[in-house]
Design a protein around this motif. Structure first.
Motif, mmCIF file in Angstrom:
data_model
loop_
_atom_site.group_PDB
_atom_site.id
_atom_site.type_symbol
_atom_site.label_atom_id
_atom_site.label_comp_id
_atom_site.label_asym_id
_atom_site.label_seq_id
_atom_site.Cartn_x
_atom_site.Cartn_y
_atom_site.Cartn_z
ATOM 1 N N ALA A 280 29.081 -81.482 21.687
ATOM 2 C CA ALA A 280 29.284 -80.299 22.525
ATOM 3 C C ALA A 280 29.626 -79.065 21.693
ATOM 4 O O ALA A 280 29.398 -77.933 22.139
ATOM 5 C CB ALA A 280 30.387 -80.559 23.550
ATOM 6 N N LEU A 281 30.151 -79.279 20.507
ATOM 7 C CA LEU A 281 30.490 -78.140 19.647
ATOM 8 C C LEU A 281 29.246 -77.362 19.228
ATOM 9 O O LEU A 281 29.273 -76.136 19.126
ATOM 10 C CB LEU A 281 31.242 -78.605 18.396
ATOM 11 C CG LEU A 281 32.723 -78.887 18.571
ATOM 12 C CD1 LEU A 281 33.299 -79.506 17.311
ATOM 13 C CD2 LEU A 281 33.467 -77.615 18.940
ATOM 14 N N ARG A 282 28.163 -78.065 18.982
ATOM 15 C CA ARG A 282 26.939 -77.430 18.471
ATOM 16 C C ARG A 282 26.436 -76.309 19.386
ATOM 17 O O ARG A 282 26.208 -75.188 18.926
ATOM 18 C CB ARG A 282 25.875 -78.485 18.233
ATOM 19 C CG ARG A 282 24.787 -78.027 17.312
ATOM 20 C CD ARG A 282 23.874 -79.155 16.952
ATOM 21 N NE ARG A 282 24.664 -80.246 16.385
ATOM 22 C CZ ARG A 282 24.192 -81.422 16.056
ATOM 23 N NH1 ARG A 282 22.920 -81.682 16.226
ATOM 24 N NH2 ARG A 282 24.957 -82.351 15.557
ATOM 25 N N PRO A 283 26.239 -76.546 20.690
ATOM 26 C CA PRO A 283 25.774 -75.455 21.558
ATOM 27 C C PRO A 283 26.794 -74.322 21.687
ATOM 28 O O PRO A 283 26.417 -73.153 21.773
ATOM 29 C CB PRO A 283 25.553 -76.133 22.912
ATOM 30 C CG PRO A 283 25.405 -77.572 22.608
ATOM 31 C CD PRO A 283 26.226 -77.833 21.394
ATOM 32 N N VAL A 284 28.077 -74.659 21.677
ATOM 33 C CA VAL A 284 29.113 -73.627 21.780
ATOM 34 C C VAL A 284 29.062 -72.715 20.553
ATOM 35 O O VAL A 284 29.064 -71.483 20.675
ATOM 36 C CB VAL A 284 30.515 -74.267 21.957
ATOM 37 C CG1 VAL A 284 31.618 -73.223 21.841
ATOM 38 C CG2 VAL A 284 30.602 -74.997 23.295
ATOM 39 N N VAL A 285 28.979 -73.311 19.374
ATOM 40 C CA VAL A 285 28.892 -72.527 18.138
ATOM 41 C C VAL A 285 27.599 -71.712 18.123
ATOM 42 O O VAL A 285 27.582 -70.558 17.679
ATOM 43 C CB VAL A 285 29.004 -73.455 16.903
ATOM 44 C CG1 VAL A 285 28.677 -72.716 15.614
ATOM 45 C CG2 VAL A 285 30.411 -74.055 16.824
ATOM 46 N N SER A 286 26.530 -72.288 18.639
ATOM 47 C CA SER A 286 25.251 -71.578 18.704
ATOM 48 C C SER A 286 25.346 -70.334 19.594
ATOM 49 O O SER A 286 24.836 -69.267 19.239
ATOM 50 C CB SER A 286 24.164 -72.517 19.234
ATOM 51 O OG SER A 286 22.967 -71.826 19.447
ATOM 52 N N VAL A 287 25.995 -70.459 20.743
ATOM 53 C CA VAL A 287 26.158 -69.309 21.639
ATOM 54 C C VAL A 287 26.976 -68.225 20.941
ATOM 55 O O VAL A 287 26.635 -67.040 21.019
ATOM 56 C CB VAL A 287 26.805 -69.727 22.981
ATOM 57 C CG1 VAL A 287 27.177 -68.510 23.815
ATOM 58 C CG2 VAL A 287 25.877 -70.635 23.767
ATOM 59 N N ILE A 288 28.041 -68.614 20.247
ATOM 60 C CA ILE A 288 28.851 -67.637 19.515
ATOM 61 C C ILE A 288 27.979 -66.892 18.511
ATOM 62 O O ILE A 288 27.996 -65.650 18.452
ATOM 63 C CB ILE A 288 30.050 -68.314 18.800
ATOM 64 C CG1 ILE A 288 31.050 -68.850 19.819
ATOM 65 C CG2 ILE A 288 30.729 -67.332 17.841
ATOM 66 C CD1 ILE A 288 32.129 -69.752 19.233
ATOM 67 N N SER A 289 27.213 -67.626 17.730
ATOM 68 C CA SER A 289 26.363 -67.031 16.706
ATOM 69 C C SER A 289 25.340 -66.067 17.314
ATOM 70 O O SER A 289 25.166 -64.935 16.836
ATOM 71 C CB SER A 289 25.652 -68.132 15.922
ATOM 72 O OG SER A 289 24.743 -67.584 15.006
ATOM 73 N N LYS A 290 24.670 -66.495 18.373
ATOM 74 C CA LYS A 290 23.659 -65.650 19.014
ATOM 75 C C LYS A 290 24.291 -64.394 19.610
ATOM 76 O O LYS A 290 23.708 -63.310 19.553
ATOM 77 C CB LYS A 290 22.916 -66.439 20.088
ATOM 78 C CG LYS A 290 22.003 -67.498 19.504
ATOM 79 C CD LYS A 290 21.399 -68.373 20.568
ATOM 80 C CE LYS A 290 20.814 -69.587 19.939
ATOM 81 N NZ LYS A 290 19.429 -69.713 19.936
ATOM 82 N N CYS A 291 25.466 -64.544 20.189
ATOM 83 C CA CYS A 291 26.148 -63.394 20.784
ATOM 84 C C CYS A 291 26.605 -62.405 19.714
ATOM 85 O O CYS A 291 26.529 -61.190 19.917
ATOM 86 C CB CYS A 291 27.330 -63.847 21.621
ATOM 87 S SG CYS A 291 26.864 -64.619 23.171
ATOM 88 N N GLU A 292 27.080 -62.923 18.598
ATOM 89 C CA GLU A 292 27.502 -62.031 17.519
ATOM 90 C C GLU A 292 26.315 -61.231 16.987
ATOM 91 O O GLU A 292 26.445 -60.036 16.692
ATOM 92 C CB GLU A 292 28.173 -62.831 16.401
ATOM 93 C CG GLU A 292 29.553 -63.311 16.773
ATOM 94 C CD GLU A 292 30.194 -64.244 15.758
ATOM 95 O OE1 GLU A 292 31.431 -64.424 15.852
ATOM 96 O OE2 GLU A 292 29.482 -64.799 14.886
ATOM 97 N N LYS A 293 25.156 -61.867 16.878
ATOM 98 C CA LYS A 293 23.946 -61.155 16.445
ATOM 99 C C LYS A 293 23.557 -60.094 17.469
ATOM 100 O O LYS A 293 23.218 -58.968 17.112
ATOM 101 C CB LYS A 293 22.795 -62.132 16.236
ATOM 102 C CG LYS A 293 22.938 -62.967 14.993
ATOM 103 C CD LYS A 293 21.802 -63.957 14.858
ATOM 104 C CE LYS A 293 22.074 -64.902 13.696
ATOM 105 N NZ LYS A 293 21.134 -66.016 13.652
ATOM 106 N N ALA A 294 23.598 -60.443 18.744
ATOM 107 C CA ALA A 294 23.256 -59.493 19.805
ATOM 108 C C ALA A 294 24.248 -58.337 19.840
ATOM 109 O O ALA A 294 23.862 -57.180 20.040
ATOM 110 C CB ALA A 294 23.226 -60.199 21.158
#
Length: 150
Positions: A95-109
């Protein structure tokens, strides 16, 4: 587990619930077996785990004032009170993987938006919610490690 206020947790809960809803809306548009379908299925599961952990963190008074039954939770056969035993260490780790992915994508956006704009603030709230979710999942994993060592 964390030192979050009920206000922070409620904002995080709203963001996570909104993310679940948005993912469910588009999930059906992808064919089962495709990468997008699997990505969304995993993200939805991670967000449900996050939601349950955030709800668990709310004060008892706040929990009582919330609607505790949720169709998604019922559909998956989950019980908020037993969230700590509902998931294996592997599921929590996954479950950590998608959460970290959302953080990363949001930081880029967020980097593409001017500070103070509505889009910037919206993404900022989602980042904060995902950071809370990440911390709660990691704390649960740490608790599982401690109980496993006893």
């Amino acid at each position: 587990m964390g030192n979050y206020t009920n206000e922070e947790l409620n904002v995080a809960l709203w963001e996570v619930s909104s993310t679940i809803s948005n993912c469910e809306k588009i999930h059906g548009k992808f064919e089962e077996g495709t990468a997008q379908y699997s990505l969304l299925r995993n993200r939805i599961k991670a967000m449900i785990i996050s939601k349950l952990l955030i709800e668990y963190e709310l004060s008892p008074e706040e929990q009582m004032s919330r609607h505790q039954t949720d169709d998604r939770v019922k559909k998956l056969g989950l019980d908020r009170e037993n969230v700590m035993v509902q998931y294996t260490k592997a599921e929590l780790t996954e479950a950590l993987r998608p959460v970290v992915s959302v953080i990363s994508k949001c930081e880029k956006a967020q980097g593409k938006s001017d500070e103070g704009t509505p889009h910037y603030r919206r993404v900022e709230n989602l980042i904060k919610a995902m950071e809370i979710a990440k911390a709660l999942i990691e704390a649960q994993l740490a608790l599982d490690e401690i109980s496993g060592d006893l």
